[in-house]
Design a protein around this motif. Structure first.
Motif, short mmCIF file in Angstrom:
data_model
loop_
_atom_site.label_atom_id
_atom_site.label_comp_id
_atom_site.label_asym_id
_atom_site.label_seq_id
_atom_site.Cartn_x
_atom_site.Cartn_y
_atom_site.Cartn_z
N GLU A 555 0.82 -1.22 0.00
CA GLU A 555 0.00 0.00 0.00
C GLU A 555 0.86 1.26 0.00
O GLU A 555 0.55 2.24 -0.69
N ILE A 556 1.94 1.26 0.76
CA ILE A 556 2.80 2.43 0.84
C ILE A 556 3.45 2.72 -0.51
O ILE A 556 3.47 3.87 -0.98
N HIS A 557 3.97 1.69 -1.16
CA HIS A 557 4.63 1.88 -2.45
C HIS A 557 3.62 2.22 -3.55
O HIS A 557 3.87 3.10 -4.38
N GLU A 558 2.48 1.54 -3.53
CA GLU A 558 1.47 1.78 -4.56
C GLU A 558 0.96 3.22 -4.51
O GLU A 558 0.77 3.86 -5.55
N ARG A 559 0.77 3.75 -3.30
CA ARG A 559 0.35 5.15 -3.16
C ARG A 559 1.41 6.09 -3.70
O ARG A 559 1.10 7.09 -4.36
N TYR A 560 2.68 5.80 -3.43
CA TYR A 560 3.78 6.64 -3.90
C TYR A 560 3.84 6.63 -5.42
O TYR A 560 4.08 7.67 -6.05
N LEU A 561 3.61 5.47 -6.03
CA LEU A 561 3.64 5.37 -7.49
C LEU A 561 2.57 6.25 -8.14
O LEU A 561 2.84 6.90 -9.15
N ARG A 562 1.37 6.25 -7.58
CA ARG A 562 0.28 7.02 -8.19
C ARG A 562 0.19 8.45 -7.64
O ARG A 562 -0.78 9.16 -7.93
N ARG A 563 1.20 8.84 -6.88
CA ARG A 563 1.26 10.20 -6.32
C ARG A 563 0.06 10.52 -5.44
O ARG A 563 -0.37 11.67 -5.33
N ALA A 564 -0.53 9.51 -4.82
CA ALA A 564 -1.70 9.68 -3.95
C ALA A 564 -2.89 10.26 -4.70
O ALA A 564 -3.73 10.94 -4.12
N LEU A 565 -2.97 9.96 -6.00
CA LEU A 565 -4.07 10.42 -6.84
C LEU A 565 -4.86 9.23 -7.35
O LEU A 565 -4.30 8.18 -7.67
N GLY A 566 -6.18 9.40 -7.47
CA GLY A 566 -7.01 8.33 -7.98
C GLY A 566 -7.17 7.20 -6.98
O GLY A 566 -6.56 7.19 -5.91
#
Length: 632
Positions: A555-566
């Protein structure tokens, strides 16, 4: 507040200079709001005020737009964490404060008409009639986490320098809802490199204050050209060793208001927040303790991953690091390379994979069966992650690799065929022309290059198998692509090998020469940024596929990848899972390779073995162990 009460408050205030030099930090929010309401302060922003209490961005728009704007906030809750939505005409926010009036309790406001800023205001009282049909949104602010950051021993440079935080428009689009669309706005804070992980840890659980950073490193990766020229706020000076760290910013809401071109809207003036009565003590877990890892020096780029995901990937690296052939590869291993390689690949949009080691020059085809299965395992996961992927190999082996790819699609290993390329040197800039649009290093076609069990050029310019046989006549100079990649900003490389003579192993060539048989002759001289050493190279490919899966499920990495957007991409997890290698798929693929005449590397046998090791109970057991670790 009556005029008399306001006058009485002014008489009782301490000297303004005292307030400006530290008193504001310790004043309670309701006192600060009363001071602001009386228009007593001459400061430009609320950074550092009411330490430990939440501050809020403010957006006020017509009630007919409110539902869509709320959806826009929920869809982009990194920059726009919604603290409270008022009813039309309601100037108070009882869940955030006891005695507030949104018309007067921000230091400064901005008025927008049809998308244009038409004024800065100290009060909205003159618009009380219009406000009866308007809804106020209170959105989380990064000023709220400053106390937590400082408590962790991390300096806040803009507070030290007594200026507003720097805010920048980026080229990163938000998730659009109806008429609300804009690019992300970020705040930037210089953080000492030694404190990066502490800064991420201090902010990651403060979701209502934007949470963890969305980017650490070169601002150009966000489309920001010049840090000395912020779009909002003030420029902040760096100290030696500081790294730019970027958080999502609530001023994104201002950009959305501009783009929706509402007839009338109001916002806080950037940096002039509404101060709430809520303390920053209600945190939400974002999936574990975060770690920070550098994945590129040019441009400087750091990534974030949970400690648990990093542990899993280290375990994968340990599993594949055994030396079944007793070749001495334990001396070549560098801990953490699998994690950093896969983090770099996780951020890549387009990946070029190469494989092919023609060790059996007396047979046709001369290729060994270590390499292609690992390459396809990586490619399958990259496809599932919706990345562009291509394979480059020797011109003479194009037909063979085309058949292998077609069979991989039939077997369900690949979702669809992969573009198959070849590379030939025709001029000094051939490699650059291959990797970049029109040879322009600023326009690379690929973000990451992976070589797995690919013959690597030795120091004398030749290519050798483990038996010290020169196979240069069978190998195209794909090494040149890896050498050229070193000159292209933003392109990173990985080499996967099991003997030291594979492309990318130049990073450990001294150890190869010292510990591997014939190493002084066969050692590859060409380095990759990351070197993954495995007992069998295919295992390295399987581990990379598993590691990419672990990262995307983090979850931490996935949020960082999408810039906390969407929205989070959790609905795709089943697709990622199906892309993992399996014993059944790899068994069928190896049978296909045997049918195509592709032999075991060590024995040249056309049996169910790789590098002289039987598929059953050796390779199959390794695949099961890797899958168990990745999925637990």
């Amino acid at each position: 507040m009556t005029r008399m009460a306001c006058s009485e408050l002014k008489k009782n205030l301490e000297d303004e200079e005292m307030l400006l030099t530290g008193g504001l930090k310790s004043l309670l929010p309701h006192v600060l709001r009363r001071i602001i309401r009386c228009n007593r302060l001459s400061i430009s922003n609320t950074s550092g005020m009411a330490e430990g209490y939440k501050q809020a961005n403010v957006v006020i728009l017509h009630k007919s737009l409110a539902d869509d704007f709320e959806k826009f906030c929920h869809a982009n809750n990194g920059p726009l964490p919604l603290l409270y939505r008022s009813q039309p005409g309601d100037w108070k926010c009882p869940s955030l404060s006891t005695d507030s009036d949104i018309r007067t309790d921000c230091l400064q406001y901005r008025r927008y008409e049809h998308g244009a800023c038409t004024g800065s205001l100290k009060s909205l009282k003159e618009y009380s009639e219009q406000l009866k049909d308007m809804v106020t949104f209170y959105l989380g602010c990064s000023f709220s986490f400053e106390k937590a950051v400082q408590k962790a021993g991390i300096p806040i440079r803009n507070v030290e320098q007594k200026c507003n935080v720097s805010m920048y428009k980026t080229s990163v689009p938000c998730y659009s809802i109806s008429m609300f669309h804009c690019n992300l706005v970020v705040t930037m804070r210089p953080i000492p490199e030694s404190k990066l992980e502490a800064a991420v840890l201090a902010t990651s659980e403060l979701k209502e204050a934007h949470g963890a950073p969305i980017h650490i490193g070169d601002p150009g990766l966000l489309g920001i050209q010049d840090l000395s020229k912020p779009d909002y706020g003030d420029p902040v000076h760096f100290h030696p060793g500081d790294i730019p760290v970027f958080w999502a910013c609530g001023v994104t809401g201002v950009e959305a208001i501009i783009n929706c071109r509402a007839p009338l809207a109001f916002t806080h003036s950037p940096g002039c927040m509404f101060i709430t009565d809520l303390k920053n003590d209600n945190v939400r877990s974002l999936g574990g303790v975060p770690q920070v890892h550098c994945i590129s020096q040019d441009p400087l780029h750091f990534s974030i991953v949970s400690a648990e995901a990093a542990r899993k990937i280290r375990t994968l690296e340990t599993l594949i690091g055994i030396d079944p052939g007793e070749r001495g590869i334990l001396q070549l291993q560098r801990q953490g390379e699998l994690l950093r390689a896969c983090l770099a690949m996780s951020h890549a949009g387009s990946v070029l994979v190469t494989t092919g080691f023609p060790t059996h020059c007396g047979h046709q085809p001369p290729e060994e069966n270590d390499g292609p299965p690992g390459a396809l395992a990586i490619a399958a996961m990259l496809q599932a992650l919706e990345k562009q992927v291509a394979i480059v190999t020797d011109q003479r082996a194009m037909d063979l690799n085309k058949k292998i790819i077609e069979e991989a699609v039939q077997l369900g290993i690949l979702e669809k065929p992969i573009p198959l390329l070849s590379y030939q040197r025709e001029s000094d800039d051939s490699a650059l022309m291959f990797l970049c649009e029109n040879g322009d290093p600023g326009r690379p076609r690929f973000d990451h290059l992976v070589a797995i069990e690919r013959a690597g050029m030795a120091a004398d310019g030749n290519y050798y198998n483990a038996r010290k046989v020169n196979i240069k006549h069978l190998v195209d100079p794909i090494d040149e692509l890896f050498l050229a990649a070193q000159t292209i900003p933003g392109v990173t490389t990985t080499g996967v090998g099991d003997g030291g003579n594979e492309l990318g192993m130049g990073k450990v060539k001294d150890a190869v020469k010292k510990h591997i048989k014939n190493g002084d002759v066969i050692a590859c001289d060409v380095e990759a940024d990351f070197t993954v050493v495995a007992g069998v190279s295919n295992w390295g490919g399987y581990a990379m596929a598993c590691a990419l899966y672990v990262l995307r499920c983090c979850e931490i990495h996935e949020r960082y990848l999408r810039r906390a957007l969407g929205p989070p991409r959790t609905e795709s997890r089943r697709l990622w899972l199906s892309a993992l290698p399996s014993v059944t798929k790899e068994e069928k693929l190896l049978k296909t390779l045997v049918q195509l005449g592709v032999r075991s590397g060590k024995t040249a046998s056309l049996e169910m073995e790789v590098d002289g090791l039987p598929f059953y109970d050796t390779h199959s057991l390794m695949i099961e162990k890797l899958l168990q670790e990745a999925q637990q």
